[in-house]
Design a protein around this motif. Structure first.
Motif, PDB file in Angstrom:
ATOM      1  N   PRO A   1       0.810  -1.223   0.000  1.00  0.00           N
ATOM      2  CA  PRO A   1       0.000   0.000   0.000  1.00  0.00           C
ATOM      3  C   PRO A   1       0.841   1.269   0.000  1.00  0.00           C
ATOM      4  N   ALA A   2       0.218   2.369  -0.368  1.00  0.00           N
ATOM      5  CA  ALA A   2       0.921   3.646  -0.469  1.00  0.00           C
ATOM      6  C   ALA A   2       1.428   4.145   0.872  1.00  0.00           C
ATOM      7  N   ILE A   3       0.719   3.838   1.943  1.00  0.00           N
ATOM      8  CA  ILE A   3       1.081   4.391   3.245  1.00  0.00           C
ATOM      9  C   ILE A   3       2.144   3.566   3.955  1.00  0.00           C
ATOM     10  N   GLY A   4       2.516   2.432   3.409  1.00  0.00           N
ATOM     11  CA  GLY A   4       3.508   1.582   4.048  1.00  0.00           C
ATOM     12  C   GLY A   4       4.933   2.046   3.815  1.00  0.00           C
ATOM     13  N   SER A   5       5.887   1.286   4.319  1.00  0.00           N
ATOM     14  CA  SER A   5       7.304   1.642   4.168  1.00  0.00           C
ATOM     15  C   SER A   5       8.122   0.414   3.792  1.00  0.00           C
ATOM     16  N   ASN A   6       7.491  -0.510   3.040  1.00  0.00           N
ATOM     17  CA  ASN A   6       8.150  -1.768   2.712  1.00  0.00           C
ATOM     18  C   ASN A   6       9.109  -1.634   1.538  1.00  0.00           C
ATOM     19  N   LEU A   7       8.781  -0.757   0.581  1.00  0.00           N
ATOM     20  CA  LEU A   7       9.613  -0.569  -0.610  1.00  0.00           C
ATOM     21  C   LEU A   7       9.685   0.912  -0.966  1.00  0.00           C
ATOM     22  N   ASN A   8      10.737   1.281  -1.678  1.00  0.00           N
ATOM     23  CA  ASN A   8      10.864   2.637  -2.188  1.00  0.00           C
ATOM     24  C   ASN A   8       9.999   2.737  -3.444  1.00  0.00           C
ATOM     25  N   LEU A   9       8.760   3.151  -3.258  1.00  0.00           N
ATOM     26  CA  LEU A   9       7.785   3.131  -4.345  1.00  0.00           C
ATOM     27  C   LEU A   9       8.109   4.114  -5.461  1.00  0.00           C
ATOM     28  N   THR A  10       8.775   5.217  -5.136  1.00  0.00           N
ATOM     29  CA  THR A  10       9.118   6.182  -6.178  1.00  0.00           C
ATOM     30  C   THR A  10      10.121   5.588  -7.161  1.00  0.00           C
ATOM     31  N   VAL A  11      11.144   4.929  -6.639  1.00  0.00           N
ATOM     32  CA  VAL A  11      12.144   4.293  -7.508  1.00  0.00           C
ATOM     33  C   VAL A  11      11.516   3.121  -8.258  1.00  0.00           C
ATOM     34  N   LEU A  12      10.666   2.358  -7.575  1.00  0.00           N
ATOM     35  CA  LEU A  12       9.982   1.234  -8.208  1.00  0.00           C
ATOM     36  C   LEU A  12       9.131   1.719  -9.383  1.00  0.00           C
ATOM     37  N   ALA A  13       8.386   2.811  -9.179  1.00  0.00           N
ATOM     38  CA  ALA A  13       7.519   3.358 -10.225  1.00  0.00           C
ATOM     39  C   ALA A  13       8.338   3.918 -11.389  1.00  0.00           C
ATOM     40  N   ARG A  14       9.457   4.547 -11.070  1.00  0.00           N
ATOM     41  CA  ARG A  14      10.329   5.035 -12.151  1.00  0.00           C
ATOM     42  C   ARG A  14      10.811   3.874 -13.014  1.00  0.00           C
ATOM     43  N   ASP A  15      11.261   2.804 -12.351  1.00  0.00           N
ATOM     44  CA  ASP A  15      11.784   1.663 -13.097  1.00  0.00           C
ATOM     45  C   ASP A  15      10.682   0.910 -13.841  1.00  0.00           C
ATOM     46  N   ALA A  16       9.434   1.115 -13.431  1.00  0.00           N
ATOM     47  CA  ALA A  16       8.303   0.520 -14.139  1.00  0.00           C
ATOM     48  C   ALA A  16       7.867   1.381 -15.324  1.00  0.00           C
ATOM     49  N   GLY A  17       8.565   2.502 -15.539  1.00  0.00           N
ATOM     50  CA  GLY A  17       8.278   3.346 -16.696  1.00  0.00           C
ATOM     51  C   GLY A  17       7.139   4.322 -16.513  1.00  0.00           C
ATOM     52  N   LEU A  18       6.731   4.562 -15.260  1.00  0.00           N
ATOM     53  CA  LEU A  18       5.578   5.425 -15.020  1.00  0.00           C
ATOM     54  C   LEU A  18       5.933   6.903 -14.945  1.00  0.00           C
TER      55      LEU A  18
ATOM     56  N   PHE B   1      12.163  11.233 -11.990  1.00  0.00           N
ATOM     57  CA  PHE B   1      12.329  12.018 -10.771  1.00  0.00           C
ATOM     58  C   PHE B   1      12.385  13.515 -11.060  1.00  0.00           C
ATOM     59  N   GLY B   2      11.646  14.272 -10.249  1.00  0.00           N
ATOM     60  CA  GLY B   2      11.805  15.711 -10.224  1.00  0.00           C
ATOM     61  C   GLY B   2      12.776  16.092  -9.122  1.00  0.00           C
ATOM     62  N   LYS B   3      13.147  17.355  -9.067  1.00  0.00           N
ATOM     63  CA  LYS B   3      14.081  17.812  -8.034  1.00  0.00           C
ATOM     64  C   LYS B   3      13.490  17.630  -6.640  1.00  0.00           C
ATOM     65  N   ASN B   4      12.153  17.633  -6.540  1.00  0.00           N
ATOM     66  CA  ASN B   4      11.480  17.443  -5.257  1.00  0.00           C
ATOM     67  C   ASN B   4      11.452  15.978  -4.819  1.00  0.00           C
ATOM     68  N   GLY B   5      12.086  15.095  -5.614  1.00  0.00           N
ATOM     69  CA  GLY B   5      12.129  13.684  -5.241  1.00  0.00           C
ATOM     70  C   GLY B   5      10.857  12.932  -5.534  1.00  0.00           C
ATOM     71  N   LEU B   6       9.875  13.606  -6.134  1.00  0.00           N
ATOM     72  CA  LEU B   6       8.597  12.979  -6.455  1.00  0.00           C
ATOM     73  C   LEU B   6       8.628  12.416  -7.874  1.00  0.00           C
ATOM     74  N   LEU B   7       7.738  11.483  -8.140  1.00  0.00           N
ATOM     75  CA  LEU B   7       7.600  10.939  -9.481  1.00  0.00           C
ATOM     76  C   LEU B   7       6.839  11.933 -10.346  1.00  0.00           C
ATOM     77  N   ILE B   8       7.418  12.311 -11.488  1.00  0.00           N
ATOM     78  CA  ILE B   8       6.754  13.187 -12.450  1.00  0.00           C
ATOM     79  C   ILE B   8       6.168  12.308 -13.544  1.00  0.00           C
ATOM     80  N   THR B   9       4.859  12.297 -13.665  1.00  0.00           N
ATOM     81  CA  THR B   9       4.190  11.448 -14.647  1.00  0.00           C
ATOM     82  C   THR B   9       3.707  12.289 -15.834  1.00  0.00           C
ATOM     83  N   PRO B  10       3.629  11.698 -17.034  1.00  0.00           N
ATOM     84  CA  PRO B  10       3.172  12.445 -18.209  1.00  0.00           C
ATOM     85  C   PRO B  10       1.733  12.946 -18.094  1.00  0.00           C
ATOM     86  N   ASP B  11       0.890  12.215 -17.403  1.00  0.00           N
ATOM     87  CA  ASP B  11      -0.529  12.579 -17.358  1.00  0.00           C
ATOM     88  C   ASP B  11      -0.877  13.560 -16.242  1.00  0.00           C
ATOM     89  N   TYR B  12      -0.239  13.416 -15.067  1.00  0.00           N
ATOM     90  CA  TYR B  12      -0.640  14.221 -13.906  1.00  0.00           C
ATOM     91  C   TYR B  12       0.525  14.918 -13.221  1.00  0.00           C
TER      92      TYR B  12
END
Length: 310
Positions: free
Chosen positions: A174-191, A194-205
């Motif tokens: 789940p999003a609220i957990g701390s089991n995996l680094n979801l931002t890096v996981l999502a980047r590697d999944a092609g979603l 990284f922005g300078k703020n450390g957040l995932l920047i997606t094409p749609d949102y």
């Protein structure tokens, strides 16, 4: 003080093959843990009534995801048909999932306390509504943040149940957990990238999404084969809007390199203070160029500029 997040230890069975995080990796902290450890807990308690229902729901879904691993069927199903995969994605979309990507789990996705049962990941984004984030910081914003935490937790649990009913194994993250680094996981999944703020920047949102995942042992998932977001760090260097607007000055001009080689973009000790006092803050999302404008337009203009410079 560490927030007592539910963990999988009690529910692991002898049949489970477990990959534990290396003690040398960095610590993963959930939003409640960051707030308690570094933020103003008294301020957080004062603002909590506006989102308490979704927070409690998020923690409940996290508990369900941990306990559910004991229901994995281990029926030797490790291949999904194209039709079966399309059905899984349809279920996810019906649950409000915005984006879906696939990747293999790597050590770079783990924290020191990670518990991983399966090596393939279905990664999901869910949009945080623009009208709510535009009001940041506000009660409406923090309500939207925790709405997506709750809805994502519910979604990955239901997707995991669907997989188990089809004879596959699953571990909801789940999003609220701390089991995996979801931002890096999502980047590697092609979603996204990284922005300078450390957040995932997606094409749609842009950065206005939350992340979750389902781990499985389905071996023929269409894992992402390449990244298309390498230009984002260069663009962010020319922008710096999130750095300038951060009320805590918590975003680094250049990311810090951790002992395990990973990057850290934000000083969470500083970030936690306005986050706990100002209804979840979220100014770094609100002020991001990719939230205010269209990703494709920014990308096209930046690429055109770079070609002209050469």
């Amino acid at each position: 003080m560490k927030f007592p997040m539910p963990r999988e230890y009690k529910y692991i069975r002898p049949i489970d093959t477990v990959w534990y995080g290396n003690p040398q990796l960095k610590e993963g902290l959930s939003v409640p843990e960051i707030t308690i450890k570094y933020g103003s807990l008294s301020s957080k308690i004062k603002t909590m009534p506006s989102y308490a229902k979704c927070l409690i729901g998020s923690l409940s879904e996290l508990s369900k995801s941990v306990k559910a691993i004991k229901r994995n069927p281990y029926a030797s199903n490790k291949t999904a048909s194209a039709e079966g995969l399309a059905e899984i994605e349809a279920v996810a979309r019906a649950l409000g999932i915005s984006g879906i990507g696939y990747t293999k789990v790597k050590e770079t996705h783990l924290f020191k306390e990670s518990i991983v049962l399966f090596k393939y990941a279905m990664v999901f984004t869910m949009e945080m509504k623009k009208t709510a984030i535009e009001q940041a910081p506000s009660k409406r914003t923090i309500q939207e943040i925790f709405r997506t935490y709750y809805e994502l937790g519910r979604a990955v649990n239901l997707i995991s149940d669907f997989l188990r009913a089809k004879g596959f194994n699953a571990q909801a993250i789940p999003a609220i957990g701390s089991n995996l680094n979801l931002t890096v996981l999502a980047r590697d999944a092609g979603l996204g990238g990284f922005g300078k703020n450390g957040l995932l920047i997606t094409p749609d949102y842009g950065p206005s999404v939350r992340l979750a995942a389902v781990l499985t042992d389905i071996e023929n998932l269409p894992v992402n084969q390449g990244l298309d977001y390498d230009w984002l760090p260069d663009f962010c260097t020319t922008c710096n809007a999130c750095v300038k607007k951060c009320p805590a000055q918590a975003i680094y001009e250049k990311p810090m390199i951790c002992k395990d080689g990973s990057e850290q973009h934000i000083d969470y000790k500083k970030c936690a203070v306005p986050f706990s006092k100002q209804h979840g803050c979220t100014v770094c999302i609100k002020e991001c160029a990719f939230f205010k404008s269209d990703y494709k337009k920014i990308s096209a203009a930046y690429i055109k500029k770079e070609k002209a410079a050469k």
